[in-house]
Design an enzyme around this catalytic site. Structure first.
Site, PDB file in Angstrom:
ATOM      1  N   HIS A 121      56.228  44.061  18.264  1.00 52.17           N
ATOM      2  CA  HIS A 121      56.508  42.618  18.169  1.00 52.17           C
ATOM      3  C   HIS A 121      55.226  41.784  18.269  1.00 52.17           C
ATOM      4  O   HIS A 121      55.177  40.756  18.940  1.00 52.17           O
ATOM      5  CB  HIS A 121      57.555  42.184  19.197  1.00 52.17           C
ATOM      6  CG  HIS A 121      57.193  42.421  20.642  1.00 52.17           C
ATOM      7  ND1 HIS A 121      58.139  42.755  21.590  1.00 52.17           N
ATOM      8  CD2 HIS A 121      56.019  42.350  21.314  1.00 52.17           C
ATOM      9  CE1 HIS A 121      57.575  42.875  22.772  1.00 52.17           C
ATOM     10  NE2 HIS A 121      56.283  42.621  22.630  1.00 52.17           N
ATOM     11  N   HIS A 124      56.777  37.065  27.722  1.00 52.97           N
ATOM     12  CA  HIS A 124      55.332  36.955  27.899  1.00 52.97           C
ATOM     13  C   HIS A 124      55.011  35.668  28.660  1.00 52.97           C
ATOM     14  O   HIS A 124      54.348  34.766  28.155  1.00 52.97           O
ATOM     15  CB  HIS A 124      54.636  36.980  26.540  1.00 52.97           C
ATOM     16  CG  HIS A 124      54.894  38.225  25.751  1.00 52.97           C
ATOM     17  ND1 HIS A 124      56.069  38.417  25.033  1.00 52.97           N
ATOM     18  CD2 HIS A 124      54.159  39.352  25.582  1.00 52.97           C
ATOM     19  CE1 HIS A 124      56.021  39.596  24.442  1.00 52.97           C
ATOM     20  NE2 HIS A 124      54.887  40.189  24.751  1.00 52.97           N
ATOM     21  N   HIS A 164      48.024  49.631  22.541  1.00 48.25           N
ATOM     22  CA  HIS A 164      47.111  48.496  22.498  1.00 48.25           C
ATOM     23  C   HIS A 164      46.675  48.122  23.908  1.00 48.25           C
ATOM     24  O   HIS A 164      47.394  48.358  24.878  1.00 48.25           O
ATOM     25  CB  HIS A 164      47.714  47.286  21.778  1.00 48.25           C
ATOM     26  CG  HIS A 164      48.944  46.679  22.388  1.00 48.25           C
ATOM     27  ND1 HIS A 164      50.112  47.363  22.593  1.00 48.25           N
ATOM     28  CD2 HIS A 164      49.198  45.405  22.795  1.00 48.25           C
ATOM     29  CE1 HIS A 164      51.043  46.564  23.087  1.00 48.25           C
ATOM     30  NE2 HIS A 164      50.512  45.370  23.246  1.00 48.25           N
TER      31      HIS A 164
END
Length: 294
Positions: A12, A59, A197
Site C-alpha cells: 500500500h 500511519h 522496506h
C-alpha cells in the site's frame, strides 16, 4: 451463511496513490507497476464481492502515539479519506458494513481476541491505495467503491507488534465469525502492507527481493509454518517496516485450508501473482488467492 471466497494481498505504498492522483501511471517509472494490476482490476469486476474485510495499518492518522490499539475494527457506516499532511486523496468515501463488522467483533471477542471498536475513523493510504489498485481510479464526486469495506487496523508501527502466529490465528477466528453470519454474503479478505522496506537509519532503502519472493511462496504453500517466523527475521531480512507483512497472515489464516480439521485438497488457487521493485523505496508484492471448489 456468509462465506469468504478469496483473499487479496498487496502493498500500500503512498507514492503509488500519489502517482494515480497526479496522472503519472503511464510514465516509464510507474507503468510496469500499474501493468501488474491490470489483471486484478478485471478480476475484481468479474468476482465482485458483497463486502471487503480490509486489513491495514494506520500511519498516525486515526490513532496517534497517545493511543495505539493492537487490533481495531471499524464498525461505522462511512469512512472519509484522511488528510495525511497534503490534503485527502481525491477518492470516494468508503462505505462500511456496520452489521457484519459488529457481528465479527462479537464473535472474535468471544473467541478471546481483544478488539478495539472504532465508530468514527478517517482512513489513510494504507486502505485507500489498495482500493485504488484493485478497483481503478474513481472520481470522488461521481463514483463509489464497488462494495462496502470493513477496515481492520493492526498496530505494526509501535512495538510491540502482534506476532505472525497471533495474526494467523486471528484470521482463522475471523473466518469462523464470517461463516456464523446469517446472511448470504460473498466476502473477500485483504492483507495489505509490505513488502521489504526500511524508511530510516543506516539501512534506509533496503529491499530484499529474494526474501520477499520466498515469503510469497510460503504464504501460498505453507502458511502455518510461515506464521512461526519471529519478528527479528522480518526486521533483519525485510527491514524495519517489513513487519507489516504479518498482516498478510490474517488474510491467509482466513482461507479454508487453514481452518481446524481442514481436509486435504483445499489449498487455494493462485489467480494472480506479481512482484515489482522499486516503487519509491519499497518492494511491491501482490497476490490473489481463490478458495478451492468444495
Amino acid at each position: 451463511m456468509a462465506r469468504i471466497t478469496a483473499s487479496v494481498f498487496t502493498s500500500h505504498v503512498p507514492a503509488v496513490g500519489a502517482a494515480m492522483d497526479l496522472g503519472k501511471t503511464q510514465e516509464p517509472y510507474w507503468q510496469p507497476l500499474f501493468a501488474g494490476y491490470e489483471f486484478s482490476k478485471q478480476w475484481m469486476k468479474d468476482n465482485k464481492p458483497d463486502v471487503v474485510f480490509l486489513v491495514f495499518n494506520d500511519h498516525a492518522t486515526a490513532f496517534s502515539m497517545d493511543m495505539i490499539p493492537t487490533f481495531a475494527i471499524g464498525t461505522a457506516a462511512e469512512y472519509s479519506p484522511a488528510d495525511e499532511g497534503w490534503g485527502p486523496r481525491p477518492v470516494p468515501k468508503v462505505a462500511g458494513h456496520p452489521e457484519l463488522a459488529s457481528h465479527i467483533a462479537q464473535s472474535v471477542i468471544q473467541q478471546d481476541f481483544d478488539l478495539t471498536l472504532v465508530n468514527k475513523m478517517d482512513v489513510d493510504h494504507g486502505l485507500t491505495v489498495p482500493l485504488s489498485l484493485m478497483c481503478g481510479e474513481k472520481d470522488p464526486h461521481k463514483d463509489a467503491w464497488p462494495c462496502p469495506v470493513i477496515p481492520f487496523a493492526v498496530n505494526v508501527v509501535q512495538y510491540p507488534a502482534p506476532s505472525g502466529q497471533r495474526c494467523f490465528n486471528l484470521g482463522r477466528a475471523i473466518r469462523r465469525a464470517v461463516e456464523s453470519y446469517d446472511e448470504d454474503l460473498n466476502v473477500h479478505i485483504w492483507g495489505t502492507g509490505g513488502m521489504s522496506h526500511q524508511l530510516q537509519g543506516a539501512r534506509a532503502g533496503l529491499i530484499n527481493a529474494d526474501w520477499d519472493n520466498k515469503f510469497l511462496d510460503r504464504l501460498i504453500a505453507e502458511p502455518a509454518e510461515l506464521a512461526k517466523v519471529p519478528h527479528i527475521e522480518y526486521v533483519r531480512e525485510a527491514g524495519s517496516e517489513g513487519i507489516e507483512l504479518v498482516m498478510w497472515l490474517i488474510a491467509r489464516g482466513a482461507m479454508a485450508d487453514c481452518a481446524d480439521g481442514a481436509p486435504a485438497g483445499l489449498q487455494p488457487r493462485v489467480a494472480h501473482r506479481f512482484f515489482h521493485v522499486p516503487a519509491s523505496n519499497t518492494a511491491v508484492g501482490h497476490l490473489i488467492l481463490e478458495e478451492a471448489a468444495r
